[in-house]
Motif scaffolding. Structure first.
Motif, PDB file in Angstrom:
ATOM      1  N   VAL A  35     -13.383   9.368 -20.796  1.00 18.31           N
ATOM      2  CA  VAL A  35     -12.955   8.625 -19.055  1.00 18.31           C
ATOM      3  C   VAL A  35     -13.641   7.366 -18.976  1.00 18.31           C
ATOM      4  O   VAL A  35     -12.468   5.776 -18.666  1.00 18.31           O
ATOM      5  CB  VAL A  35     -14.449   9.059 -17.572  1.00 18.31           C
ATOM      6  CG1 VAL A  35     -14.039   8.321 -16.542  1.00 18.31           C
ATOM      7  CG2 VAL A  35     -13.287  10.403 -18.312  1.00 18.31           C
ATOM      8  N   LEU A  36     -14.585   7.121 -19.461  1.00 19.11           N
ATOM      9  CA  LEU A  36     -15.041   5.224 -19.824  1.00 19.11           C
ATOM     10  C   LEU A  36     -14.514   4.071 -20.929  1.00 19.11           C
ATOM     11  O   LEU A  36     -14.529   2.824 -19.991  1.00 19.11           O
ATOM     12  CB  LEU A  36     -16.565   4.898 -20.539  1.00 19.11           C
ATOM     13  CG  LEU A  36     -17.759   6.104 -19.187  1.00 19.11           C
ATOM     14  CD1 LEU A  36     -19.391   5.884 -20.062  1.00 19.11           C
ATOM     15  CD2 LEU A  36     -17.599   5.141 -17.946  1.00 19.11           C
ATOM     16  N   THR A  37     -13.375   4.536 -21.608  1.00 25.31           N
ATOM     17  CA  THR A  37     -12.925   4.127 -22.195  1.00 25.31           C
ATOM     18  C   THR A  37     -11.302   3.692 -21.637  1.00 25.31           C
ATOM     19  O   THR A  37     -11.410   2.432 -21.613  1.00 25.31           O
ATOM     20  CB  THR A  37     -12.478   5.179 -23.550  1.00 25.31           C
ATOM     21  OG1 THR A  37     -13.324   5.279 -24.838  1.00 25.31           O
ATOM     22  CG2 THR A  37     -10.935   4.400 -24.682  1.00 25.31           C
ATOM     23  N   TYR A  38     -11.319   4.746 -20.544  1.00 26.91           N
ATOM     24  CA  TYR A  38     -10.148   4.643 -20.624  1.00 26.91           C
ATOM     25  C   TYR A  38     -10.134   3.263 -18.634  1.00 26.91           C
ATOM     26  O   TYR A  38      -9.427   2.375 -18.625  1.00 26.91           O
ATOM     27  CB  TYR A  38      -9.428   6.236 -18.761  1.00 26.91           C
ATOM     28  CG  TYR A  38      -8.512   5.852 -17.779  1.00 26.91           C
ATOM     29  CD1 TYR A  38      -6.866   5.495 -18.412  1.00 26.91           C
ATOM     30  CD2 TYR A  38      -8.929   5.385 -16.876  1.00 26.91           C
ATOM     31  CE1 TYR A  38      -6.517   5.435 -17.363  1.00 26.91           C
ATOM     32  CE2 TYR A  38      -7.732   5.613 -15.747  1.00 26.91           C
ATOM     33  CZ  TYR A  38      -7.066   4.919 -16.273  1.00 26.91           C
ATOM     34  OH  TYR A  38      -5.527   4.587 -14.611  1.00 26.91           O
ATOM     35  N   TYR A  39     -11.024   3.470 -18.045  1.00 29.73           N
ATOM     36  CA  TYR A  39     -12.313   2.150 -16.871  1.00 29.73           C
ATOM     37  C   TYR A  39     -11.916   1.416 -17.747  1.00 29.73           C
ATOM     38  O   TYR A  39     -11.454   0.601 -16.393  1.00 29.73           O
ATOM     39  CB  TYR A  39     -13.410   3.559 -16.580  1.00 29.73           C
ATOM     40  CG  TYR A  39     -13.411   2.626 -15.476  1.00 29.73           C
ATOM     41  CD1 TYR A  39     -13.214   2.703 -13.628  1.00 29.73           C
ATOM     42  CD2 TYR A  39     -14.442   1.634 -15.379  1.00 29.73           C
ATOM     43  CE1 TYR A  39     -13.112   1.571 -12.511  1.00 29.73           C
ATOM     44  CE2 TYR A  39     -14.411   0.689 -14.571  1.00 29.73           C
ATOM     45  CZ  TYR A  39     -14.195   1.186 -13.313  1.00 29.73           C
ATOM     46  OH  TYR A  39     -14.847   0.347 -12.059  1.00 29.73           O
ATOM     47  N   GLY A  40     -12.735   1.102 -18.681  1.00 31.75           N
ATOM     48  CA  GLY A  40     -13.041   0.367 -18.923  1.00 31.75           C
ATOM     49  C   GLY A  40     -12.059  -0.440 -19.091  1.00 31.75           C
ATOM     50  O   GLY A  40     -11.382  -2.222 -19.309  1.00 31.75           O
ATOM     51  N   ILE A  41     -10.550   0.039 -20.045  1.00 28.32           N
ATOM     52  CA  ILE A  41      -9.503  -0.734 -20.832  1.00 28.32           C
ATOM     53  C   ILE A  41      -8.386  -0.646 -19.351  1.00 28.32           C
ATOM     54  O   ILE A  41      -7.960  -2.465 -18.998  1.00 28.32           O
ATOM     55  CB  ILE A  41      -8.990   0.134 -22.162  1.00 28.32           C
ATOM     56  CG1 ILE A  41      -9.402  -0.148 -22.823  1.00 28.32           C
ATOM     57  CG2 ILE A  41      -7.617  -0.509 -21.842  1.00 28.32           C
ATOM     58  CD1 ILE A  41      -9.433   0.999 -24.360  1.00 28.32           C
ATOM     59  N   ALA A  42      -7.931   0.245 -18.590  1.00 27.13           N
ATOM     60  CA  ALA A  42      -6.919  -0.496 -17.336  1.00 27.13           C
ATOM     61  C   ALA A  42      -7.466  -0.721 -16.500  1.00 27.13           C
ATOM     62  O   ALA A  42      -6.845  -1.838 -15.773  1.00 27.13           O
ATOM     63  CB  ALA A  42      -6.883   1.201 -17.786  1.00 27.13           C
ATOM     64  N   HIS A  43      -9.240  -0.804 -16.215  1.00 26.15           N
ATOM     65  CA  HIS A  43      -9.693  -1.249 -14.862  1.00 26.15           C
ATOM     66  C   HIS A  43     -10.647  -3.013 -14.840  1.00 26.15           C
ATOM     67  O   HIS A  43     -10.450  -3.138 -14.426  1.00 26.15           O
ATOM     68  CB  HIS A  43     -10.016  -0.651 -13.856  1.00 26.15           C
ATOM     69  CG  HIS A  43      -9.353   0.877 -13.277  1.00 26.15           C
ATOM     70  ND1 HIS A  43      -8.086   0.440 -12.543  1.00 26.15           N
ATOM     71  CD2 HIS A  43      -9.475   2.169 -14.183  1.00 26.15           C
ATOM     72  CE1 HIS A  43      -7.881   1.730 -12.363  1.00 26.15           C
ATOM     73  NE2 HIS A  43      -8.660   2.988 -12.955  1.00 26.15           N
ATOM     74  N   ILE A  44     -10.829  -3.201 -16.312  1.00 27.33           N
ATOM     75  CA  ILE A  44     -11.745  -3.684 -16.638  1.00 27.33           C
ATOM     76  C   ILE A  44     -11.195  -5.044 -17.561  1.00 27.33           C
ATOM     77  O   ILE A  44     -11.476  -6.114 -17.713  1.00 27.33           O
ATOM     78  CB  ILE A  44     -13.253  -3.630 -16.791  1.00 27.33           C
ATOM     79  CG1 ILE A  44     -13.399  -2.933 -15.641  1.00 27.33           C
ATOM     80  CG2 ILE A  44     -14.109  -4.703 -17.131  1.00 27.33           C
ATOM     81  CD1 ILE A  44     -15.031  -1.803 -16.197  1.00 27.33           C
ATOM     82  N   GLY A  45      -9.925  -4.521 -18.552  1.00 21.65           N
ATOM     83  CA  GLY A  45      -9.534  -5.144 -19.230  1.00 21.65           C
ATOM     84  C   GLY A  45     -10.666  -4.638 -20.415  1.00 21.65           C
ATOM     85  O   GLY A  45     -10.002  -6.031 -21.104  1.00 21.65           O
ATOM     86  N   LEU A  46     -11.077  -4.168 -20.413  1.00 21.68           N
ATOM     87  CA  LEU A  46     -11.699  -4.039 -22.539  1.00 21.68           C
ATOM     88  C   LEU A  46     -10.759  -3.855 -23.255  1.00 21.68           C
ATOM     89  O   LEU A  46      -9.567  -3.671 -23.104  1.00 21.68           O
ATOM     90  CB  LEU A  46     -13.530  -3.856 -21.717  1.00 21.68           C
ATOM     91  CG  LEU A  46     -14.298  -3.380 -20.868  1.00 21.68           C
ATOM     92  CD1 LEU A  46     -15.319  -2.405 -21.019  1.00 21.68           C
ATOM     93  CD2 LEU A  46     -15.094  -4.889 -21.320  1.00 21.68           C
TER      94      LEU A  46
END
Length: 114
Positions: A35-46
């Motif tokens: 979940v945090l990987t998805y959120y960080g990549i998809a929504h924050i640009g990590l």
């Protein structure tokens, strides 16, 4: 002549309450990492820091990443069958520790962008 008694280990699905809690922690850590990987990549640009995970993401998306993690979880579950019962706690710990570290790193990175 003395006879030797050998203890044979038989695979079993019996799970102690302690081991069940460890497996629950490992699975929760797996989900948290996803979940945090998805959120960080998809929504924050990590960006994914693990080159293997980055390759899987590039080729198969988040479903591929989830599949890789579920396969790792499955290997741990299968592996517990071949060790003596006294050491079955090791498999969920070996899965949970790196995933919990990934959750902590992801959470810090995400919090740092807010």
């Amino acid at each position: 002549m003395a006879s030797r008694t050998q203890r044979t280990h038989r695979p079993t699905l019996d799970v102690s309450p302690r081991e069940a809690r460890l497996w629950a922690v490992a699975f929760a850590a797996l989900l948290g990492d996803l979940v945090l990987t998805y959120y960080g990549i998809a929504h924050i640009g990590l960006q994914e820091g693990n080159p293997i995970a980055a390759s899987v993401l590039a080729g198969h998306g988040y479903a591929g990443l989830a599949a890789v993690k579920l396969v790792a979880f499955g290997v741990g579950v299968a592996g517990r069958q071949i060790v003596p019962p006294a050491y079955r706690w090791v498999a969920p710990c070996c899965l949970a520790v790196p995933w919990l570290l990934a959750v902590a790193v992801n959470a810090v990175l995400i919090a740092g962008t807010m």
